[in-house]
Design an enzyme around this catalytic site. Structure first.
Site, short mmCIF file in Angstrom:
data_model
loop_
_atom_site.label_atom_id
_atom_site.label_comp_id
_atom_site.label_asym_id
_atom_site.label_seq_id
_atom_site.Cartn_x
_atom_site.Cartn_y
_atom_site.Cartn_z
CB CYS A 1 46.00 43.41 34.20
SG CYS A 1 46.14 41.80 33.42
CB CYS B 1 41.24 45.88 37.93
SG CYS B 1 42.44 44.56 38.21
#
Length: 149
Positions: free
Chosen positions: A13, A8
Site C-alpha cells: 500500500c 511499510c
C-alpha cells in the site's frame, strides 16, 4: 547514484506508492528508488489494487513492482531508508548493526513536519478515500525529498 528505500508493513500500500511517487519526481540515472515491507505477508505480489488505481489517477504506474521483505542487506544497499510509521521504524532500527546504519532510517513525514514522528496511516482497511489521503501525504513528502537530491 543515490539509493532510497521506502518501507511499510506489507509493501503493498504505502511504500509502493512512495516508491512510485518519488521515482516520478527524480532522474532515474541519478536516483534509484525501491520499496520493501518489514513483514513477508505479500512477497512477490503486486501492490494493492487501490494503490495502483490512485497512482494511475496521477499518471504513475506501479504494476512493475512486486512486494519484498526488508533485510539487513538493505542497510548496505541504500543511502536513506524511509519508514511509513513508527512501528516499522522500530522494526527497521532493530536490524541495524551500528549507528551508521541507524542514521539512514527516517520517518517519511518528518520531511513535512520535522521531528514530529507522524505516521502515514495504513489505508488497507480505510477505503478509497484513505488511499487518496495517503497519496497526497506521500506526494508532499516526496516533493521535499526530490528537491533535496
Amino acid at each position: 547514484m543515490k539509493k532510497i528505500l521506502m518501507v511499510c508493513l506489507g509493501n503493498i500500500c504505502r511504500s509502493p506508492l512512495a516508491e512510485g511517487i518519488l521515482r516520478s519526481k527524480v532522474n532515474s540515472d541519478e536516483v534509484f528508488v525501491d520499496s520493501a515491507g518489514t513483514a513477508a505477508y505479500h512477497v512477490g505480489e503486486l501492490p494493492d489494487s487501490r494503490s495502483i488505481d490512485v497512482a494511475r489517477k496521477y499518471g504513475i504506474d506501479l504494476t512493475y513492482q512486486r512486494a519484498r521483505k526488508f533485510t539487513e542487506k538493505d542497510f548496505a544497499k541504500f543511502d536513506k531508508i524511509y519508514a511509513m510509521d513508527e512501528h516499522n521504524y522500530r522494526n527497521i532500527l532493530s536490524l541495524a548493526k551500528n549507528k551508521e546504519e541507524a542514521k539512514k532510517v527516517k520517518m517519511i513525514l518528518n520531511e513535512i513536519n520535522p521531528q514530529q514522528n507522524l505516521s502515514v496511516p495504513d489505508p488497507y482497511y480505510g477505503g478509497e478515500q484513505g488511499f487518496e489521503n495517503v497519496y497526497q501525504m506521500l506526494d508532499e513528502a516526496c516533493d521535499i525529498i526530490a528537491n533535496r537530491l
